[in-house]
Design an enzyme around this catalytic site. Structure first.
Site, PDB file in Angstrom:
ATOM      1  N   THR A 175       0.984  -1.279  -0.038  1.00 31.14           N
ATOM      2  CA  THR A 175       0.064   0.216   0.276  1.00 31.14           C
ATOM      3  C   THR A 175       0.978   0.891   0.491  1.00 31.14           C
ATOM      4  OG1 THR A 175      -0.926  -0.955   1.431  1.00 31.14           O
ATOM      5  CG2 THR A 175      -1.692   0.989   1.503  1.00 31.14           C
ATOM      6  N   SER A 223       1.233  -6.814  -0.564  1.00 28.46           N
ATOM      7  CA  SER A 223       1.685  -8.076   0.336  1.00 28.46           C
ATOM      8  C   SER A 223       1.248  -9.667   0.065  1.00 28.46           C
ATOM      9  CB  SER A 223       2.566  -7.580   1.155  1.00 28.46           C
ATOM     10  OG  SER A 223       1.941  -7.558   1.661  1.00 28.46           O
ATOM     11  N   THR A 278       1.114  -4.290   4.306  1.00 31.46           N
ATOM     12  CA  THR A 278       0.907  -4.904   5.634  1.00 31.46           C
ATOM     13  C   THR A 278      -0.246  -6.196   5.986  1.00 31.46           C
ATOM     14  OG1 THR A 278      -0.943  -3.655   5.553  1.00 31.46           O
ATOM     15  CG2 THR A 278       0.482  -2.588   6.141  1.00 31.46           C
ATOM     16  N   ASP A 279      -0.452  -6.325   4.848  1.00 31.82           N
ATOM     17  CA  ASP A 279      -1.241  -7.213   4.475  1.00 31.82           C
ATOM     18  C   ASP A 279      -0.274  -9.085   5.498  1.00 31.82           C
ATOM     19  OD1 ASP A 279      -3.493  -6.444   3.799  1.00 31.82           O
ATOM     20  OD2 ASP A 279      -3.593  -7.466   1.812  1.00 31.82           O
TER      21      ASP A 279
END
Length: 332
Positions: A18, A64, A97-98
């Site tokens: 992101t 990610s 961040t996933d």
């Protein structure tokens, strides 16, 4: 004679996510795509240039959730090369961040250095209203250039806080404060251009880790099963038949197993592959049970299922046998 203070050299390893994305408008917080290279990210945050001399590498540039075992190894080798370079003082990894917590934990276990390794991401794309990526990136450089960050393993920066790679989790789908430190909390806080540490990661990492990245050519398939009321054994059968080298179950409560999951443990035992109990609750320590011995079940301690998978895959790739796995989970 040049008496100017030394400006640290920091390698920025870009992987996408992101923080490198843009949407259709300033309030499009979900339908965005990776659109920027790491160099473009840095050019949009010129303030970071006053903290350090920056060099870059871009091993991958993806969301990610698209990172697979091969991508993870590629990222790790880029970070390892940067950390081994005597000209480089620290490494910052920009990441979605996933799956940030998985990559950070993997790096925490395989990068043999005392230099600061900082992983940073964002919950809002770069062009959105109140984007968090620019300040997160600036703060990551603040930590990376701090002498206090040396020797603490891989650290994650989000929302003016610093977390240890082993214990951080993503707790929310899209909230700005999605990154948390589980029950082990924040280990440092960033105030202006200073970082204030309150705790130090206690488990082995980086220089104290027994895992050697250069000896790992590929990572094995390790499956995660989510247990629930009325679960069947068919997914475990499929996992074993597909050649999975270990199975992690996100069990109920203290890693409790349904009848179907218990049968899955039996199938794994028959196939000679490790079966690891973790918890779907998201935090807490999975304690050993007397019933574990029957099928050689391994307890995952306080690791989340996704981090238990990382540790299991790394241990297997490093030649650890099933009877060594419990001591690995107890140690890390």
């Amino acid at each position: 004679m040049n008496n100017a203070p030394h400006r640290p050299y920091v390698m920025i390893v870009g992987t996408g996510g992101t923080i490198a994305s843009s949407g259709s408008g300033t309030v499009d917080y979900h339908n965005y795509k990776v659109s920027s290279t790491v160099e473009q990210i840095l050019s949009s945050v010129p303030e970071v240039g006053r903290l350090a001399e920056l060099v870059t590498d871009q091993p991958v540039n993806v969301d990610s959730f698209r990172i697979d075992n091969a991508s993870l190894l590629k990222i790790a080798r880029s970070v390892e090369a940067a950390a081994a370079d005597p000209e480089i003082d620290a490494v910052v990894v920009t990441h979605g961040t996933d799956t940030l917590e998985e990559t950070a934990f993997f790096l925490h276990l395989v990068i043999r250095t005392a230099k600061p390794i900082i992983v940073v991401g964002a919950m809002r794309p770069a062009g959105s209203l109140s984007a968090d990526g620019p300040l997160n990136l600036y703060n990551a450089l603040v930590v990376a250039t701090s002498e206090a960050a040396w020797g603490k393993g891989v650290l994650v920066v989000a929302n003016n806080h610093v977390y240890g790679a082993r214990d951080l989790v993503k707790r929310d789908t899209s909230a700005i404060a999605a990154i948390e430190g589980s029950k082990y909390g924040v280990i440092a806080e960033i105030c202006g251009d200073e970082v204030h540490f309150a705790h130090t990661p206690a488990r082995p990492h980086t220089l104290d880790s027994e895992f050697v990245l250069s000896s790992i050519q590929q990572l094995p398939v390790v499956d995660i099963m989510f247990d629930h009321q009325g679960a069947g054994q068919h997914l475990y059968q499929a996992s074993v038949a597909a050649g999975s080298k270990a199975i992690v179950v996100a069990g109920m409560g203290n890693g409790s197993l349904s009848a179907g999951a218990r049968q899955g443990a039996f199938l794994a035992h028959q196939a000679g592959i490790p079966f690891i109990r973790s918890s779907r609750t998201g935090q807490g320590i999975v304690a050993p049970l007397n019933s574990d011995a029957e099928f050689g079940i391994i307890t995952g301690g306080s690791l989340t299922p996704q981090k238990a998978r990382i540790l299991a895959a790394l241990a297997i790739a490093s030649g650890k046998k099933s009877d060594e796995m419990q001591s690995i989970f107890d140690r890390y």
